[in-house]
Scaffold this active site. Structure first.
Site, short mmCIF file in Angstrom:
data_model
loop_
_atom_site.label_atom_id
_atom_site.label_comp_id
_atom_site.label_asym_id
_atom_site.label_seq_id
_atom_site.Cartn_x
_atom_site.Cartn_y
_atom_site.Cartn_z
N ASP A 87 0.86 -1.18 0.00
CA ASP A 87 0.00 0.00 0.00
C ASP A 87 0.90 1.24 0.00
O ASP A 87 2.12 1.14 0.04
CB ASP A 87 -0.98 -0.04 1.18
CG ASP A 87 -0.29 0.01 2.53
OD1 ASP A 87 0.93 0.26 2.59
OD2 ASP A 87 -0.97 -0.21 3.54
N SER A 88 0.27 2.40 -0.04
CA SER A 88 1.06 3.63 -0.24
C SER A 88 1.48 4.27 1.06
O SER A 88 2.26 5.20 1.08
CB SER A 88 0.20 4.63 -1.01
OG SER A 88 -0.85 5.11 -0.18
N GLY A 89 0.93 3.80 2.17
CA GLY A 89 1.22 4.40 3.46
C GLY A 89 0.18 5.42 3.89
O GLY A 89 0.07 5.74 5.08
N PHE B 189 -3.16 5.45 4.12
CA PHE B 189 -4.23 5.03 5.02
C PHE B 189 -3.71 4.86 6.45
O PHE B 189 -4.34 5.30 7.42
CB PHE B 189 -4.86 3.73 4.52
CG PHE B 189 -6.01 3.27 5.36
CD1 PHE B 189 -7.26 3.84 5.21
CD2 PHE B 189 -5.84 2.27 6.30
CE1 PHE B 189 -8.34 3.42 5.99
CE2 PHE B 189 -6.91 1.85 7.09
CZ PHE B 189 -8.16 2.43 6.93
N ASP C 201 -2.62 8.14 -1.76
CA ASP C 201 -3.92 8.82 -1.77
C ASP C 201 -4.31 9.26 -0.37
O ASP C 201 -3.64 8.95 0.62
CB ASP C 201 -5.01 7.91 -2.36
CG ASP C 201 -5.32 6.73 -1.45
OD1 ASP C 201 -4.46 6.35 -0.62
OD2 ASP C 201 -6.41 6.14 -1.60
N GLN D 77 -11.61 7.17 -5.50
CA GLN D 77 -12.20 7.67 -4.27
C GLN D 77 -13.58 8.25 -4.61
O GLN D 77 -14.07 8.05 -5.71
CB GLN D 77 -11.28 8.73 -3.62
CG GLN D 77 -9.97 8.16 -3.07
CD GLN D 77 -10.17 7.28 -1.83
OE1 GLN D 77 -11.28 7.19 -1.26
NE2 GLN D 77 -9.10 6.59 -1.41
N GLY E 270 -11.42 3.91 -0.12
CA GLY E 270 -12.34 4.70 0.68
C GLY E 270 -13.57 3.96 1.14
O GLY E 270 -14.54 4.57 1.60
N ASP F 89 -7.72 -7.47 0.42
CA ASP F 89 -6.78 -7.76 1.51
C ASP F 89 -7.48 -7.40 2.79
O ASP F 89 -8.37 -6.53 2.81
CB ASP F 89 -5.52 -6.89 1.40
CG ASP F 89 -5.80 -5.47 1.87
OD1 ASP F 89 -6.41 -4.69 1.09
OD2 ASP F 89 -5.47 -5.14 3.02
N CYS G 277 -12.39 -29.34 7.04
CA CYS G 277 -11.26 -28.45 6.72
C CYS G 277 -9.95 -29.24 6.72
O CYS G 277 -9.72 -30.09 7.58
CB CYS G 277 -11.20 -27.30 7.72
SG CYS G 277 -9.81 -26.18 7.46
N CYS H 102 -6.83 -27.88 6.97
CA CYS H 102 -5.70 -27.12 7.50
C CYS H 102 -5.07 -27.88 8.67
O CYS H 102 -5.69 -28.76 9.26
CB CYS H 102 -6.14 -25.73 7.95
SG CYS H 102 -6.78 -25.67 9.64
N CYS I 293 -7.12 -28.12 11.93
CA CYS I 293 -8.27 -29.03 11.89
C CYS I 293 -7.84 -30.49 11.73
O CYS I 293 -8.52 -31.39 12.22
CB CYS I 293 -9.23 -28.62 10.78
SG CYS I 293 -10.08 -27.06 11.13
N HIS J 224 -5.58 -21.60 10.26
CA HIS J 224 -6.94 -22.02 9.91
C HIS J 224 -7.70 -20.90 9.20
O HIS J 224 -8.32 -21.11 8.16
CB HIS J 224 -7.73 -22.48 11.13
CG HIS J 224 -9.18 -22.65 10.80
ND1 HIS J 224 -9.68 -23.77 10.20
CD2 HIS J 224 -10.24 -21.78 10.90
CE1 HIS J 224 -10.97 -23.61 9.95
NE2 HIS J 224 -11.33 -22.42 10.37
#
Lengths: 376, 376
Positions: free
Chosen positions: A93-95, A97, A147, A190, A217, A267, A305, A307, A310, A336
């Site tokens: 990310d751009s930092g 946020f 942004d 945005q 946003g 994400d 599951c 994983c 589990c 998990h």
């Protein structure tokens, strides 16, 4: 492998899309969920284990890494991939946020933002140019424009002004990014929950031209209904032939609803953070492993599951190690949750390819509504 | 695999011994180092990873497990092996030592000891009979006699009285243990640093008859010289055809010195606990990853080490994640330390088998004296 960044849309089902992103570091199957490796680690996971869950790409945070260990240090050490032992694609990310949510004494100008580190109080500056430089130091495969993201609710005028500043920063980001074959730069739409502003933002981004486009946003407190309301129109404003990324989303049903509306990438810290606080996501919804009902339960979190948590452990064991504050609790529950998130993504990719997304989605909701297994 | 517990002494070199313990759960190569899985987990490690380090057996703590989650609960859930997902042999201590070091309001009588839990203040009792019952509930493969271990220094008279109480408890432990094919009961020699008391204790244990014998009451503050002084004669007082276990030891050079003096098994929290505090053991001695000298160092902890921390990460990364309090720091440093400990054990086993223990030991000390690599 490929020398350049490329997106291939392979199937659609309604607004839902299935495809692949090709990068020199490897392929990303979309819709893709990106685990968050904030400070050079997906917390409580070895990178080999993150890959085992089915993740093709992870996200690194510019804000955290610029403060510690420092972008230039990571560059001297060969870049973030080698530093954290993850050779697949990384999006950073751009930092912007995190500055707004974590840093102290922020000062915002046309030029950028100055702030105090939440770690040691030192002063730093982020601008579109510096953000591009940091993300280049980190060696990220997908770079995000710098942004500004206002918290919602906000007045239309505040949202519009903020969006237009972000669009000017997007142009500066593009200029500073330059030509970097094999690396991609994503623009960020945005405009809050206002359709006209979203359209204006999308138009501006298309003029500048990016390798991919984020819907920014959202997931900042507006609620799922308002978010889906925006996603009903916003993705279609963005180029069809480029990946669309919804930042910071979300819960399982948020993710399914976003993919249904044309989102290709997401994400969120939720599956990993929840793993550390004992919140578990399964096909049957959400459960809290701390709850006394699990204390004597010999059954796994989800018998279907695959994983390691589990396959190898009872709810009783996971309850015990969570209550005892043992590190393995965070390790197993994070694994998990990430595994389950990737299963959702794989399920959606297969359903879209087969043209049966609606049926998949109906089954997803039905299983959740049936809720967790009864206590013994 | 074998239906019964059996020890095979395969080679000796001076007092040092190499052999194998056979149990229905698998084989233990000796000299053996047992990682400590206090509360049903070797902290920060998945059991598969513990096995990958080369550990054949681990230790569980009766005191911790009886308090949480409770011995009868573990039994209902199928025993400690299934509970913690470790199918190889497990040795459990008797609880006596931890009661003395952790519990509150202890009251010692001929019958046993009552105490308050350090977790929730509840009152509990441990006796030889209850300790045997708990260790049976846990399903441990090697059960330790319930004993009393006085802190050193103590008067000869106090040490003698304590030792004789422990010998009466050893007889009661043996009676309570009964006949359990495939499971072993180990006696524990006491007697502090007094040769006559060690001889008396050994004689008493031989009369009762055990499957293995521990040298107890050391590594409790007496220092390496005094400990080695006892180990110069104490192991030879115990039967040659049974394994000899030195409890709670120790640093790498303690371990080497103990094996040199005829010890077959050891356990210690040091490699795992140190992994969480940033203390790293390598062939070149000990280092503190928190130290600023590692901040820009692209080299691994030990370029000759094959553990995941050394194969995948620089000192700079390990420094960063330790300083950032990331869980992966504990995961990787613990793995490295346990891997290194098992490398020491494997090296000693091979050296004893080849009749060149002295040369191996000289090289071990020479590499340590050369110390860690120079800062860049």
């Amino acid at each position: 492998m490929t020398a350049s960044f490329r997106f291939e849309l392979k199937a659609t089902d309604g607004a839902a899309r299935m495809g692949e992103i090709f990068t020199p570091r490897g392929r990303v199957r979309t819709p893709a969920f990106m685990p968050v490796g904030t400070a050079g680690t997906v917390k409580a996971m070895r990178p080999e284990s993150v890959a085992e869950t089915g993740a093709d790409i992870l996200l690194g945070n510019t804000y955290h890494l610029m403060l510690r260990p420092g972008a230039e240090r990571v560059a001297r050490l060969g870049g973030l991939h080698g530093f954290m032992n993850w050779d697949r694609p990384i999006l950073t990310d751009s930092g912007g946020f995190q500055v707004m949510s974590l840093a102290g004494l922020r000062k915002l100008t046309e030029q950028g933002v100055t702030f105090k580190s939440h770690i040691d109080g030192t002063r730093h500056e982020l601008t579109p140019e510096r953000s591009m430089e940091i993300q280049r130091c980190l060696g990220s495969d997908i770079v995000m424009c710098f942004d500004e993201c206002p918290a919602l609710p906000a007045s239309d005028r505040a949202v519009a002004e903020s969006m237009r500043l972000s669009m000017r920063w997007a142009a500066r980001s593009k200029a500073a990014f330059g030509e970097r074959p094999g690396h991609a730069l994503f623009g960020i739409q945005q405009g809050g929950v206002t359709r006209e502003l979203r359209a204006e933002s999308a138009e501006k981004l298309r003029e500048i031209g990016f390798d991919g486009y984020a819907v920014g946003g959202l997931a900042v407190g507006e609620g799922q209904e308002a978010m889906f309301g925006v996603l009903d129109y916003a993705p279609a404003m963005l180029p069809e032939d480029a990946p669309r990324y919804l930042m910071g989303v979300g819960k399982p049903d948020d993710i399914v609803g976003a993919v249904k509306r044309g989102i290709d990438m997401m994400d969120c810290v939720l599956p990993s953070r929840s793993g550390r606080t004992g919140q578990v996501f399964t096909r049957m919804g959400q459960l809290n492993i701390k709850n006394a009902r699990h204390r004597d339960d010999p059954r796994p979190l989800d018998e279907a599951c695959g994983c390691p948590a589990c396959r190898g452990y009872s709810r009783a064991y996971l309850h015990h190690v969570f209550r005892s504050q043992e590190i393995i609790s965070s390790m197993l529950l994070t694994w998990h949750n990430l595994h389950y998130y990737q299963e959702i993504m794989a399920g959606m990719r297969a359903a879209i390819a087969a043209g049966r997304f609606d049926a998949w989605e109906a089954a997803f909701h039905a299983t959740r509504e049936a809720a967790d297994i009864e206590p013994l």
